[in-house]
Motif scaffolding. Sequence first.
Motif, PDB file in Angstrom:
ATOM      1  N   LEU A 293      -7.252  -8.530   8.510  1.00 50.86           N
ATOM      2  CA  LEU A 293      -7.379  -7.073   8.408  1.00 50.86           C
ATOM      3  C   LEU A 293      -6.997  -6.374   9.710  1.00 50.86           C
ATOM      4  O   LEU A 293      -6.405  -5.292   9.690  1.00 50.86           O
ATOM      5  CB  LEU A 293      -8.808  -6.713   8.005  1.00 50.86           C
ATOM      6  CG  LEU A 293      -9.196  -7.104   6.571  1.00 50.86           C
ATOM      7  CD1 LEU A 293     -10.706  -7.020   6.379  1.00 50.86           C
ATOM      8  CD2 LEU A 293      -8.467  -6.235   5.554  1.00 50.86           C
ATOM      9  N   ALA A 294      -7.314  -6.995  10.856  1.00 47.79           N
ATOM     10  CA  ALA A 294      -6.924  -6.417  12.146  1.00 47.79           C
ATOM     11  C   ALA A 294      -5.404  -6.364  12.259  1.00 47.79           C
ATOM     12  O   ALA A 294      -4.829  -5.370  12.737  1.00 47.79           O
ATOM     13  CB  ALA A 294      -7.509  -7.238  13.283  1.00 47.79           C
TER      14      ALA A 294
ATOM     15  N   PHE B 134      -0.330   0.979   4.737  1.00 48.13           N
ATOM     16  CA  PHE B 134       0.103  -0.414   4.572  1.00 48.13           C
ATOM     17  C   PHE B 134       0.467  -0.722   3.132  1.00 48.13           C
ATOM     18  O   PHE B 134       1.418  -1.471   2.866  1.00 48.13           O
ATOM     19  CB  PHE B 134      -1.013  -1.357   5.039  1.00 48.13           C
ATOM     20  CG  PHE B 134      -0.647  -2.812   4.964  1.00 48.13           C
ATOM     21  CD1 PHE B 134      -0.065  -3.448   6.042  1.00 48.13           C
ATOM     22  CD2 PHE B 134      -0.876  -3.549   3.800  1.00 48.13           C
ATOM     23  CE1 PHE B 134       0.291  -4.788   5.966  1.00 48.13           C
ATOM     24  CE2 PHE B 134      -0.522  -4.887   3.720  1.00 48.13           C
ATOM     25  CZ  PHE B 134       0.060  -5.509   4.807  1.00 48.13           C
ATOM     26  N   ASN B 135      -0.266  -0.142   2.179  1.00 44.74           N
ATOM     27  CA  ASN B 135      -0.025  -0.423   0.769  1.00 44.74           C
ATOM     28  C   ASN B 135       1.347   0.065   0.300  1.00 44.74           C
ATOM     29  O   ASN B 135       1.827  -0.355  -0.757  1.00 44.74           O
ATOM     30  CB  ASN B 135      -1.120   0.206  -0.096  1.00 44.74           C
ATOM     31  CG  ASN B 135      -2.480  -0.407   0.185  1.00 44.74           C
ATOM     32  OD1 ASN B 135      -2.591  -1.607   0.432  1.00 44.74           O
ATOM     33  ND2 ASN B 135      -3.512   0.421   0.178  1.00 44.74           N
ATOM     34  N   ASN B 136       1.956   0.956   1.077  1.00 46.76           N
ATOM     35  CA  ASN B 136       3.274   1.481   0.712  1.00 46.76           C
ATOM     36  C   ASN B 136       4.413   0.756   1.416  1.00 46.76           C
ATOM     37  O   ASN B 136       5.582   1.108   1.225  1.00 46.76           O
ATOM     38  CB  ASN B 136       3.352   2.977   1.031  1.00 46.76           C
ATOM     39  CG  ASN B 136       2.376   3.783   0.206  1.00 46.76           C
ATOM     40  OD1 ASN B 136       2.078   3.433  -0.937  1.00 46.76           O
ATOM     41  ND2 ASN B 136       1.858   4.870   0.780  1.00 46.76           N
ATOM     42  N   LEU B 137       4.080  -0.254   2.217  1.00 44.90           N
ATOM     43  CA  LEU B 137       5.112  -1.001   2.936  1.00 44.90           C
ATOM     44  C   LEU B 137       5.698  -2.094   2.047  1.00 44.90           C
ATOM     45  O   LEU B 137       4.991  -2.712   1.244  1.00 44.90           O
ATOM     46  CB  LEU B 137       4.532  -1.626   4.205  1.00 44.90           C
ATOM     47  CG  LEU B 137       4.028  -0.660   5.279  1.00 44.90           C
ATOM     48  CD1 LEU B 137       3.336  -1.438   6.395  1.00 44.90           C
ATOM     49  CD2 LEU B 137       5.168   0.172   5.843  1.00 44.90           C
TER      50      LEU B 137
ATOM     51  N   ALA C 193     -10.273   0.821   5.460  1.00 40.91           N
ATOM     52  CA  ALA C 193      -9.619   1.417   4.284  1.00 40.91           C
ATOM     53  C   ALA C 193      -8.839   0.384   3.482  1.00 40.91           C
ATOM     54  O   ALA C 193      -8.598   0.572   2.278  1.00 40.91           O
ATOM     55  CB  ALA C 193      -8.693   2.549   4.722  1.00 40.91           C
ATOM     56  N   LEU C 194      -8.450  -0.725   4.123  1.00 40.16           N
ATOM     57  CA  LEU C 194      -7.689  -1.772   3.445  1.00 40.16           C
ATOM     58  C   LEU C 194      -8.579  -2.889   2.921  1.00 40.16           C
ATOM     59  O   LEU C 194      -8.102  -3.802   2.240  1.00 40.16           O
ATOM     60  CB  LEU C 194      -6.649  -2.366   4.401  1.00 40.16           C
ATOM     61  CG  LEU C 194      -5.548  -1.422   4.888  1.00 40.16           C
ATOM     62  CD1 LEU C 194      -4.707  -2.103   5.961  1.00 40.16           C
ATOM     63  CD2 LEU C 194      -4.673  -0.973   3.725  1.00 40.16           C
ATOM     64  N   SER C 195      -9.882  -2.841   3.252  1.00 40.32           N
ATOM     65  CA  SER C 195     -10.770  -3.951   2.938  1.00 40.32           C
ATOM     66  C   SER C 195     -11.530  -3.727   1.640  1.00 40.32           C
ATOM     67  O   SER C 195     -11.557  -2.614   1.095  1.00 40.32           O
ATOM     68  CB  SER C 195     -11.765  -4.165   4.087  1.00 40.32           C
ATOM     69  OG  SER C 195     -12.719  -3.111   4.127  1.00 40.32           O
ATOM     70  N   PHE C 196     -12.169  -4.772   1.154  1.00 42.35           N
ATOM     71  CA  PHE C 196     -13.058  -4.683   0.005  1.00 42.35           C
ATOM     72  C   PHE C 196     -14.148  -3.649   0.294  1.00 42.35           C
ATOM     73  O   PHE C 196     -14.625  -3.573   1.420  1.00 42.35           O
ATOM     74  CB  PHE C 196     -13.689  -6.060  -0.252  1.00 42.35           C
ATOM     75  CG  PHE C 196     -14.787  -6.050  -1.258  1.00 42.35           C
ATOM     76  CD1 PHE C 196     -14.487  -6.124  -2.605  1.00 42.35           C
ATOM     77  CD2 PHE C 196     -16.112  -5.930  -0.874  1.00 42.35           C
ATOM     78  CE1 PHE C 196     -15.491  -6.099  -3.559  1.00 42.35           C
ATOM     79  CE2 PHE C 196     -17.126  -5.900  -1.811  1.00 42.35           C
ATOM     80  CZ  PHE C 196     -16.813  -5.983  -3.158  1.00 42.35           C
ATOM     81  N   PRO C 197     -14.580  -2.831  -0.685  1.00 41.33           N
ATOM     82  CA  PRO C 197     -14.242  -2.872  -2.119  1.00 41.33           C
ATOM     83  C   PRO C 197     -13.063  -1.974  -2.511  1.00 41.33           C
ATOM     84  O   PRO C 197     -12.823  -1.764  -3.693  1.00 41.33           O
ATOM     85  CB  PRO C 197     -15.525  -2.359  -2.761  1.00 41.33           C
ATOM     86  CG  PRO C 197     -16.028  -1.339  -1.788  1.00 41.33           C
ATOM     87  CD  PRO C 197     -15.697  -1.899  -0.417  1.00 41.33           C
ATOM     88  N   ARG C 198     -12.351  -1.441  -1.522  1.00 40.04           N
ATOM     89  CA  ARG C 198     -11.217  -0.575  -1.828  1.00 40.04           C
ATOM     90  C   ARG C 198     -10.037  -1.421  -2.294  1.00 40.04           C
ATOM     91  O   ARG C 198      -9.993  -2.626  -2.047  1.00 40.04           O
ATOM     92  CB  ARG C 198     -10.855   0.250  -0.598  1.00 40.04           C
ATOM     93  CG  ARG C 198     -12.022   1.130  -0.112  1.00 40.04           C
ATOM     94  CD  ARG C 198     -11.898   1.484   1.358  1.00 40.04           C
ATOM     95  NE  ARG C 198     -13.083   2.175   1.858  1.00 40.04           N
ATOM     96  CZ  ARG C 198     -14.180   1.548   2.281  1.00 40.04           C
ATOM     97  NH1 ARG C 198     -14.247   0.228   2.267  1.00 40.04           N
ATOM     98  NH2 ARG C 198     -15.215   2.248   2.719  1.00 40.04           N
ATOM     99  N   TYR C 199      -9.064  -0.779  -2.911  1.00 43.92           N
ATOM    100  CA  TYR C 199      -7.904  -1.508  -3.422  1.00 43.92           C
ATOM    101  C   TYR C 199      -6.803  -1.522  -2.362  1.00 43.92           C
ATOM    102  O   TYR C 199      -6.048  -0.580  -2.221  1.00 43.92           O
ATOM    103  CB  TYR C 199      -7.411  -0.883  -4.723  1.00 43.92           C
ATOM    104  CG  TYR C 199      -8.365  -1.124  -5.866  1.00 43.92           C
ATOM    105  CD1 TYR C 199      -8.356  -2.338  -6.545  1.00 43.92           C
ATOM    106  CD2 TYR C 199      -9.294  -0.164  -6.225  1.00 43.92           C
ATOM    107  CE1 TYR C 199      -9.247  -2.581  -7.582  1.00 43.92           C
ATOM    108  CE2 TYR C 199     -10.193  -0.397  -7.266  1.00 43.92           C
ATOM    109  CZ  TYR C 199     -10.163  -1.612  -7.936  1.00 43.92           C
ATOM    110  OH  TYR C 199     -11.058  -1.853  -8.955  1.00 43.92           O
TER     111      TYR C 199
END
Length: 377
Positions: free
Chosen positions: A77-78, A91-94, A240-246
């Motif tokens: 995650l770091a 990151f999700n859009n990369l 924001a990138l970690s559980f429980p988020r998608y």
Amino acid sequence: MSIYDELGIPKLINAVGTYTVVGGSRMSEETLRDLNDAARSFVEVEKLQDILNRKVAEITCNEAALLCNSCSSAIYLATAACVEKHYGKNFNNLSAEEISRCEVVALWGQHIPYDHAMEQLGVKIRFVGYPNMQTELSAGVVRDAINSNTVMCYFAPRTPDGYYGEGCMNLSDFIAIAHSCNIPVLADGAAQLPPKHNLWRYTRDLGADMACFSGGKDLAGPQASGLLVGSSELLNIATALSFPRYGCGRIMKIGREEMVALYSAIRQYVNADENARLQWCENEVNKLVSALESCKNFSAERSWPNQAGQPLPRAFVNLQSDSITPAKLREMLLKGTPGIICYSENRPGVYINPMCLTDGEMDKIIVRFKEIDRQLQ
């Protein structure tokens, strides 16, 4: 009957330390109570996570914190947070191609299995220096490895001050080089507790942007837990990138029970008396050294620091005759009742580490050594 008795799994006396292969550490009764209490109720997990992260950041003297499901997840995650910061977009859009162009600079002498967590994200690791911990490493070698694709620099401290090798580059030097190139640094302190001040020393005092620690080692939280601390900017991205988020960290699930238990363990750890624990370990080592003076086949001596560079003593039990090999001694200790697990580390004997022992267990270890000594005569 315990669950291990029901399953036919022998319980061990852990004389090696906080190794994952034997369960890491042992949660305190207070931690177990908090874990069970958390399991009895439903809560909004994101709200719980936000509150616990803020509290842990406060007690560890950091800008921000993230409780996650392992130290490897913290590394993952770091790295993702640094990739997002590098590109300046979520990151999700990369694309996979964009992620694959990113590089992390690390030292060959610190190449360990856990750095695969970075590669699993899709980035490349650019190793510099020589694959040992002794050869001098110049600042220029590290600086020349940093380029327009570098998103993070990774350092795995192995001593209280984070040295790469005696007389060689330390964490402070490494941070200064990375920061001169505007690159963030992650200090991997997975097993670098104690001392407890490493929870804030790497970040607040030495200037690393982030540091990660195993929750299941000396912190004595759940085995499958981890802690990431440091810069609020980067930690906010990682959260924001970690559980429980998608996000990319959704697969790294951590339960409410584990988060609460890790928080409880950290709170206890920071408030614990390190000097009292050190003295207890010294007393246990001295007890073994004295007890084996009457043995024909064994003698013991104090060793410092322990295998992970932690400032705690161990005892090394030397073989005084050719009547037994280190491998055979380890086998006999493990097959006893209770079984005792210990390592030799390529030396003619075995190390006995008191850091995971409880009252009375060293006495059982002494009894077993004396039994084996009599068998060999």
